[in-house]
Every structure is written in structure tokens, then in C-alpha cells.
Write a protein that holds these residues in place. Structure first.
Motif, PDB file in Angstrom:
ATOM      1  N   VAL A  77       0.793  -1.120   0.239  1.00 31.64           N
ATOM      2  CA  VAL A  77      -0.037  -0.025  -0.012  1.00 31.64           C
ATOM      3  C   VAL A  77       0.793   1.145   0.106  1.00 31.64           C
ATOM      4  O   VAL A  77       0.573   2.259  -0.646  1.00 31.64           O
ATOM      5  N   ALA A  78       1.913   1.190   0.689  1.00 31.39           N
ATOM      6  CA  ALA A  78       2.699   2.423   0.877  1.00 31.39           C
ATOM      7  C   ALA A  78       3.411   2.483  -0.604  1.00 31.39           C
ATOM      8  O   ALA A  78       3.529   3.748  -0.960  1.00 31.39           O
ATOM      9  N   PHE A  79       3.948   1.564  -1.073  1.00 30.41           N
ATOM     10  CA  PHE A  79       4.616   1.754  -2.579  1.00 30.41           C
ATOM     11  C   PHE A  79       3.516   2.387  -3.453  1.00 30.41           C
ATOM     12  O   PHE A  79       3.957   3.065  -4.376  1.00 30.41           O
ATOM     13  N   ALA A  80       2.246   1.794  -3.527  1.00 31.36           N
ATOM     14  CA  ALA A  80       1.234   2.122  -4.277  1.00 31.36           C
ATOM     15  C   ALA A  80       0.819   3.739  -4.290  1.00 31.36           C
ATOM     16  O   ALA A  80       0.758   4.525  -5.441  1.00 31.36           O
ATOM     17  N   VAL A  81       1.001   4.217  -2.741  1.00 28.84           N
ATOM     18  CA  VAL A  81       0.543   5.544  -2.836  1.00 28.84           C
ATOM     19  C   VAL A  81       1.672   6.441  -3.091  1.00 28.84           C
ATOM     20  O   VAL A  81       1.071   7.344  -3.921  1.00 28.84           O
ATOM     21  N   PHE A  82       2.881   5.965  -3.082  1.00 27.38           N
ATOM     22  CA  PHE A  82       4.113   6.820  -3.281  1.00 27.38           C
ATOM     23  C   PHE A  82       4.181   7.062  -4.986  1.00 27.38           C
ATOM     24  O   PHE A  82       4.197   8.014  -5.477  1.00 27.38           O
ATOM     25  N   GLN A  83       3.968   5.866  -5.659  1.00 27.39           N
ATOM     26  CA  GLN A  83       4.006   5.708  -7.007  1.00 27.39           C
ATOM     27  C   GLN A  83       2.989   6.338  -7.734  1.00 27.39           C
ATOM     28  O   GLN A  83       3.004   7.124  -8.672  1.00 27.39           O
ATOM     29  N   GLY A  84       1.690   5.998  -7.279  1.00 18.62           N
ATOM     30  CA  GLY A  84       0.433   6.653  -7.530  1.00 18.62           C
ATOM     31  C   GLY A  84       0.692   8.430  -7.364  1.00 18.62           C
ATOM     32  O   GLY A  84       0.308   9.216  -8.591  1.00 18.62           O
ATOM     33  N   GLY A  85       1.201   8.867  -6.414  1.00 18.45           N
ATOM     34  CA  GLY A  85       1.442  10.225  -6.498  1.00 18.45           C
ATOM     35  C   GLY A  85       2.383  10.755  -7.294  1.00 18.45           C
ATOM     36  O   GLY A  85       2.259  11.863  -7.893  1.00 18.45           O
ATOM     37  N   PHE A  86       3.625  10.018  -7.490  1.00 19.24           N
ATOM     38  CA  PHE A  86       4.622  10.528  -8.296  1.00 19.24           C
ATOM     39  C   PHE A  86       3.880  10.609  -9.899  1.00 19.24           C
ATOM     40  O   PHE A  86       4.269  11.356 -10.648  1.00 19.24           O
TER      41      PHE A  86
END
Length: 269
Positions: free
Chosen positions: A175-184
Motif C-alpha cells: 500500500v505504501a509503495f502504491a500510494v507513493f508511486q501513484g502520487g509521483f
């Protein structure tokens, strides 16, 4: 006559040497063109293959790149791959402290450990992104977040960060990876949006982005290949705007497989 012929030979040799020197004046540009042609040919071949074949190739390439990056980082960093000393866990520590220690160990491994972790992470990301792009027909934030979730979860499992509850920790990391990559991804899209005066090239831009040929958007604009001209594109028109053979094949194959580019672009937008 023989004397005259012998006198002309040095001139011919000098002319041929000058031509050879002109032809090899910029070997770097020739090498770059060859690499781009090979890359475009590989993309054209992968576009015609089943989804599992393209996903397997993308995963392998991503894993090799990630492994090389992780190995380099582990080699350059001091103390066996960690920029900071990793403390040893105290005797009789509780499970939460042991889990924190496992996380520090996962980030502090040597070159081989870092290569393995990065290979799994980047390979999974590339493979899942490929599958999502094939399924959805476009590269968007949902596909990017799904790929990041999968790569983060696998990274957590392989690196041993999940003790004592590997499943919960893998989900949290994903989830943390998904949030960061989605934001970028959204930030990158916002800054890469073209100006409003380029509305006449929006469908062509979507097509080139889908094919991975964004660098040739300027060629379309120089040749005034607007969205209205896309269904009429042929090899001669693309050659006139100095698009190499590989990308030309990709564009023409895209038009042939999907009919008119106007219809497929409207479906994706």
C-alpha cells in the motif's frame, strides 16, 4: 596514359579517405540510431506477441536492471551496503523490536542481497505494469499503483521485512509503495501536460505515448500531421518527417490493427 593513370590514383585514394572520414565523423550518433532502431524493432515484435510473452520479457529486463542497480548500491555503500551501522537486537527483545531489526537488515544487506531485493522489486513492477497496460489498453495511474503494490509486497516478502507477521507487513508495504508511486505518477502527468495550443495533436500524442514513441511528437508537428491526417498516414508521409523505419512500422501496424487512430484514441481518453 599509364603515367596519367598512376598520377590520378592518389587523388582517388584521398577522395575515398575523405568520404570515409565524413561517414565516420559521428559514430556516437550512428550507434544511437542503431540502438533506437533495435529498440523499436523489439517493441514491434513484443506488440505482436501474447501478453504472457511480453510480460515475461519486461519482467526479465526489469529484474536485470534492478539487480545491477542494487548490486552497485551495495558495493558503493560502506559497511556491507548500509550507509549507517546496523545495531544488533538486544537479547530477549519483543517481536516488534525484532521486526524493526529485520527491516534494518533488509536495507543493510551486501551487494548480493541488495541485487536480489531490487531485482524482485523492479522485475515485478515492470511485469505487472505490462500486464495492466495490455488489459486496460493504456498506461494510467491505476495500473501504476497496482504494479507498485505488487512490487512492494514481493519486496517485503523476499527481503524478510515481514517478521513476525509477513502477510500484514507485505500488504502494508504494498500500500505504501502504491500510494507513493501513484502520487509521483499524477505529479509527472501534471507537469508533462502539453500546452493548450497543441489540441490538434492530442490523438496523435496519445498514440505515440501508447507505443512508447513520445520523442517523435516533434516530427509530427514539423510535418503538420494533425489528428485529422492520422487515418491517412502511410510510410511515405512518415519518412518525410524523418521518422526511422522501426517507429514507422509500429505506427502503421497500430493503425492497421485498430482501424482509425481517431476511434482508438477516443476510446482510451
Amino acid at each position: 596514359m599509364e603515367g596519367m593513370g598512376q598520377k590520378r590514383r592518389p587523388l582517388v585514394v584521398m577522395a575515398s579517405a575523405q568520404a570515409a572520414s565524413r561517414g565516420g565523423a559521428n559514430p556516437l550518433a550512428e550507434l544511437t540510431d542503431r540502438v533506437k532502431t533495435l529498440e523499436a524493432g523489439l517493441r514491434a515484435w513484443l506488440a505482436k506477441q501474447p501478453t504472457h510473452v511480453e510480460a515475461a520479457v519486461a519482467t526479465a529486463v526489469g529484474a536485470v536492471q534492478g539487480g545491477a542497480l542494487g548490486g552497485l548500491m551495495g558495493t558503493l555503500a560502506p559497511d556491507g551496503g548500509s550507509p549507517f551501522p546496523v545495531p544488533q537486537p538486544p537479547p530477549g527483545a519483543d517481536p516488534n523490536a525484532l521486526a524493526s531489526f529485520k527491516q534494518a537488515q533488509a536495507l543493510a544487506g551486501g551487494p548480493l542481497v541488495q541485487a536480489r531485493n531490487f531485482a524482485v522489486m523492479t522485475g515485478a513492477n515492470a511485469g505487472i505494469s505490462c500486464v495492466m497496460r495490455r488489459i486496460r489498453g493504456v498506461e494510467d495511474v491505476q495500473g501504476s499503483m497496482a504494479a507498485a503494490f505488487g512490487s512492494g509486497a514481493l519486496f517485503s516478502i523476499v527481503s524478510g521485512m515481514g517478521s513476525p507477521n509477513p502477510v500484514a507487513n507485505a500488504i502494508t508495504t504494498g500500500v505504501a509503495f502504491a500510494v507513493f508511486q501513484g502520487g509521483f505518477f499524477m505529479i509527472g502527468q501534471k507537469f508533462s501536460q502539453p500546452p493548450s495550443e497543441d489540441i490538434y495533436y492530442s490523438r496523435g500524442r496519445n498514440m505515440l505515448k501508447q507505443l512508447g514513441l513520445q520523442n517523435y511528437e516533434k516530427n509530427f508537428k514539423k510535418g503538420l500531421l494533425t489528428d485529422q491526417t492520422l487515418p491517412l498516414l502511410n510510410d511515405s508521409a512518415l519518412r518525410d518527417v524523418k521518422i526511422p523505419p522501426g517507429p514507422r512500422l509500429l505506427i502503421l501496424d497500430h493503425i492497421q490493427r485498430f482501424g482509425t487512430v481517431v476511434q482508438i484514441s477516443e476510446t482510451l481518453s
